[in-house]
Write a protein that holds these residues in place. Structure first.
Motif, short mmCIF file in Angstrom:
data_model
loop_
_atom_site.label_atom_id
_atom_site.label_comp_id
_atom_site.label_asym_id
_atom_site.label_seq_id
_atom_site.Cartn_x
_atom_site.Cartn_y
_atom_site.Cartn_z
N ARG A 46 0.84 -1.21 0.00
CA ARG A 46 0.00 0.00 0.00
C ARG A 46 0.87 1.25 0.00
O ARG A 46 0.55 2.24 -0.66
CB ARG A 46 -0.95 -0.02 1.19
CG ARG A 46 -2.11 0.96 1.04
CD ARG A 46 -3.09 0.89 2.20
NE ARG A 46 -3.72 -0.40 2.32
CZ ARG A 46 -3.61 -1.21 3.39
NH1 ARG A 46 -2.89 -0.85 4.43
NH2 ARG A 46 -4.22 -2.37 3.42
N LEU A 47 1.97 1.19 0.72
CA LEU A 47 2.90 2.34 0.74
C LEU A 47 3.59 2.51 -0.60
O LEU A 47 3.69 3.61 -1.15
CB LEU A 47 3.95 2.14 1.84
CG LEU A 47 3.43 2.11 3.27
CD1 LEU A 47 4.53 1.66 4.23
CD2 LEU A 47 2.89 3.47 3.67
N GLU A 48 4.08 1.39 -1.14
CA GLU A 48 4.86 1.46 -2.38
C GLU A 48 4.03 1.87 -3.58
O GLU A 48 4.56 2.42 -4.55
CB GLU A 48 5.53 0.11 -2.64
CG GLU A 48 6.64 -0.20 -1.64
CD GLU A 48 7.28 -1.58 -1.84
OE1 GLU A 48 8.32 -1.81 -1.19
OE2 GLU A 48 6.75 -2.40 -2.61
N LEU A 49 2.74 1.57 -3.54
CA LEU A 49 1.90 1.79 -4.73
C LEU A 49 1.03 3.03 -4.64
O LEU A 49 0.19 3.26 -5.52
CB LEU A 49 1.03 0.56 -4.99
CG LEU A 49 1.82 -0.70 -5.36
CD1 LEU A 49 0.92 -1.93 -5.40
CD2 LEU A 49 2.52 -0.53 -6.71
N VAL A 50 1.22 3.82 -3.58
CA VAL A 50 0.38 5.01 -3.46
C VAL A 50 0.57 5.89 -4.71
O VAL A 50 1.69 6.02 -5.23
CB VAL A 50 0.68 5.80 -2.16
CG1 VAL A 50 2.04 6.46 -2.19
CG2 VAL A 50 -0.41 6.82 -1.88
N GLY A 51 -0.53 6.41 -5.22
CA GLY A 51 -0.46 7.22 -6.45
C GLY A 51 -0.78 6.41 -7.69
O GLY A 51 -1.07 6.96 -8.75
N LYS A 52 -0.72 5.09 -7.59
CA LYS A 52 -1.09 4.22 -8.71
C LYS A 52 -2.58 3.85 -8.59
O LYS A 52 -3.12 3.81 -7.48
CB LYS A 52 -0.27 2.92 -8.67
CG LYS A 52 1.22 3.11 -8.75
CD LYS A 52 1.68 2.97 -10.18
CE LYS A 52 3.19 2.81 -10.29
NZ LYS A 52 3.94 4.03 -9.99
N PRO A 53 -3.23 3.56 -9.72
CA PRO A 53 -4.66 3.26 -9.65
C PRO A 53 -4.95 1.83 -9.20
O PRO A 53 -5.54 1.04 -9.93
CB PRO A 53 -5.13 3.50 -11.09
CG PRO A 53 -3.93 3.19 -11.92
CD PRO A 53 -2.72 3.57 -11.11
N VAL A 54 -4.51 1.52 -8.02
CA VAL A 54 -4.78 0.18 -7.47
C VAL A 54 -4.97 0.29 -5.96
O VAL A 54 -4.22 0.98 -5.27
CB VAL A 54 -3.65 -0.82 -7.85
CG1 VAL A 54 -2.30 -0.37 -7.34
CG2 VAL A 54 -3.97 -2.22 -7.35
N ARG A 55 -6.04 -0.34 -5.49
CA ARG A 55 -6.31 -0.34 -4.05
C ARG A 55 -5.75 -1.61 -3.43
O ARG A 55 -5.80 -2.68 -4.04
CB ARG A 55 -7.83 -0.29 -3.81
CG ARG A 55 -8.39 1.07 -4.10
CD ARG A 55 -9.90 1.06 -3.96
NE ARG A 55 -10.55 0.71 -5.22
CZ ARG A 55 -11.84 0.39 -5.34
NH1 ARG A 55 -12.60 0.36 -4.25
NH2 ARG A 55 -12.37 0.12 -6.51
N ILE A 56 -5.23 -1.50 -2.22
CA ILE A 56 -4.66 -2.65 -1.52
C ILE A 56 -5.51 -2.89 -0.28
O ILE A 56 -5.51 -2.09 0.66
CB ILE A 56 -3.19 -2.38 -1.11
CG1 ILE A 56 -2.36 -1.86 -2.29
CG2 ILE A 56 -2.58 -3.65 -0.51
CD1 ILE A 56 -2.18 -2.81 -3.44
N VAL A 57 -6.22 -4.00 -0.30
CA VAL A 57 -7.24 -4.27 0.72
C VAL A 57 -6.88 -5.57 1.45
O VAL A 57 -6.41 -6.53 0.82
CB VAL A 57 -8.62 -4.44 0.03
CG1 VAL A 57 -9.70 -4.80 1.05
CG2 VAL A 57 -9.00 -3.18 -0.75
N GLU A 58 -7.11 -5.57 2.76
CA GLU A 58 -6.88 -6.79 3.53
C GLU A 58 -8.17 -7.20 4.24
O GLU A 58 -8.81 -6.37 4.89
CB GLU A 58 -5.77 -6.54 4.57
CG GLU A 58 -5.51 -7.75 5.45
CD GLU A 58 -4.50 -7.47 6.56
OE1 GLU A 58 -3.92 -6.37 6.60
OE2 GLU A 58 -4.32 -8.36 7.40
N VAL A 59 -8.53 -8.45 4.13
CA VAL A 59 -9.66 -8.99 4.89
C VAL A 59 -9.10 -10.08 5.81
O VAL A 59 -8.47 -11.04 5.34
CB VAL A 59 -10.76 -9.55 3.96
CG1 VAL A 59 -11.84 -10.28 4.78
CG2 VAL A 59 -11.40 -8.41 3.16
#
Ligand code: 8X3
Length: 245
Positions: A159-172
Motif C-alpha cells: 500500500r505504501l509502495e503503490l500510493v499514487g497508482k490506480p490500485v487499491r490494496i485491501v486486507e480482509v
C-alpha cells in the motif's frame, strides 16, 4: 466489457464462495486452483465463472496462468492455509516451509505476475485474504502466525509502495470461519479434532459471510480503500474469548 476478478484457492471454502459472489455481482470470474475437476464443476454450474489451473507454489504455473489472462481488474489472493498446531519447540520445519510457500511466497508470486494488469486496468483492487492469525499470536499458531504476519506486513508495504497508482490494496482478516477444509488440513485429516474447534460455538462464520465482506470491499467506489476489515463471529470476542454452549 465486464471487469475480471481472479480468485486463487477457488476450489473450496472462502475462495469458492467468493468466486460465486463476485460472479453474482457481474464480474467475469477466473476461479484458479490446483484441483481442476472441482473448478470445472463450479464453472459448469455458475454463469460468469471460468476455471483455470494454478499452483501458487510454482513460478512456472503462475507465469503460465498470468500469460493466459486477457485482463485482471480484481485479484483475490485467497490461497493459503495452516498445517499443524505444534508448539514452536517441536514444530516441523517442513510444515513451516509449506505454510510460508503457500501463504507468503504464493501471494508474492501471483501479486508480482498480475500487478501490471491491475494497474493497467485503471482501477485495480488487490485483496489479501489474511487472518486474525496475522494480527495476534496464539499457542500452537507457530508457522501459521508467522506466515500470516508476513502476509499482513506485505500488504502494508504494498500500500505504501503503490500510493499514487490506480490500485487499491485491501486486507480482509477473518477469525473463526467454519469451512469444509481449513481445520481438517490443520489437523492433518483428523476430523474429530477439526470438529472440536467449532464445537458449541453457536454460529461460526461461514465462507459466505466472508465472501460477502470481500464483495463489499471490492465494490466500493474507486477512491475508497478498505485498508483492513477484521471479521469474526459474534461468539468470538477475541482469539481466546469464545462463547460455547
Ligand atoms: C484462521 C483463523 O484463528 O484459526 O485463519 O487463526 S485462526
Amino acid at each position: 466489457m465486464n471487469r475480471t476478478a481472479v480468485v486463487t484457492g477457488a476450489s473450496s471454502g472462502i475462495g469458492e464462495a467468493t468466486a460465486r459472489r463476485l460472479a453474482a455481482e457481474g464480474f467475469d470470474v477466473v476461479a484458479a486452483a490446483r484441483r481442476r475437476e472441482r473448478l470445472d464443476r463450479l464453472a459448469a454450474e455458475v454463469p460468469g465463472i471460468r476455471a483455470a489451473t494454478l499452483d501458487v507454489t510454482s513460478q512456472e504455473s503462475v507465469d503460465a496462468f498470468a500469460a493466459s489472462l486477457d485482463r485482471c481488474d480484481v485479484l483475490i489472493n485467497n490461497a493459503g492455509g495452516a498445517v499443524g498446531l505444534e508448539p514452536v519447540a517441536s514444530g516441523d520445519v517442513a510444515d513451516w516451509q509449506q505454510m510460508y510457500d503457500v501463504n507468503v511466497l504464493g501471494t508474492l508470486r501471483v501479486t508480482q505476475a498480475l500487478l501490471p494488469r491491475l494497474i493497467d486496468s485503471g482501477d485495480g483492487v488487490l485483496l489479501m485474504l489474511t487472518s486474525v492469525a496475522g494480527l495476534v499470536s496464539y499457542e500452537g499458531g507457530g508457522g501459521y502466525n508467522a506466515a500470516k504476519h508476513a502476509q499482513t506486513s506485505m500488504t502494508e508495504v504494498l500500500r505504501l509502495e503503490l500510493v499514487g497508482k490506480p490500485v487499491r490494496i485491501v486486507e480482509v482478516a477473518p477469525g473463526m470461519v467454519h469451512t469444509e477444509e481449513f481445520s481438517l488440513n490443520r489437523f492433518r485429516g483428523d476430523s474429530s479434532a477439526a470438529d472440536r474447534v467449532y464445537q458449541g460455538v453457536p454460529d461460526p462464520l461461514s465462507a459466505d459471510d466472508v465472501a460477502d465482506a470481500i464483495s463489499w470491499c471490492v465494490t466500493r467506489p474507486a477512491h475508497v480503500n478498505i485498508d483492513r476489515l477484521v471479521i469474526r463471529p459474534r461468539a468470538q470476542a477475541a482469539q481466546h474469548k469464545i462463547h460455547r454452549v
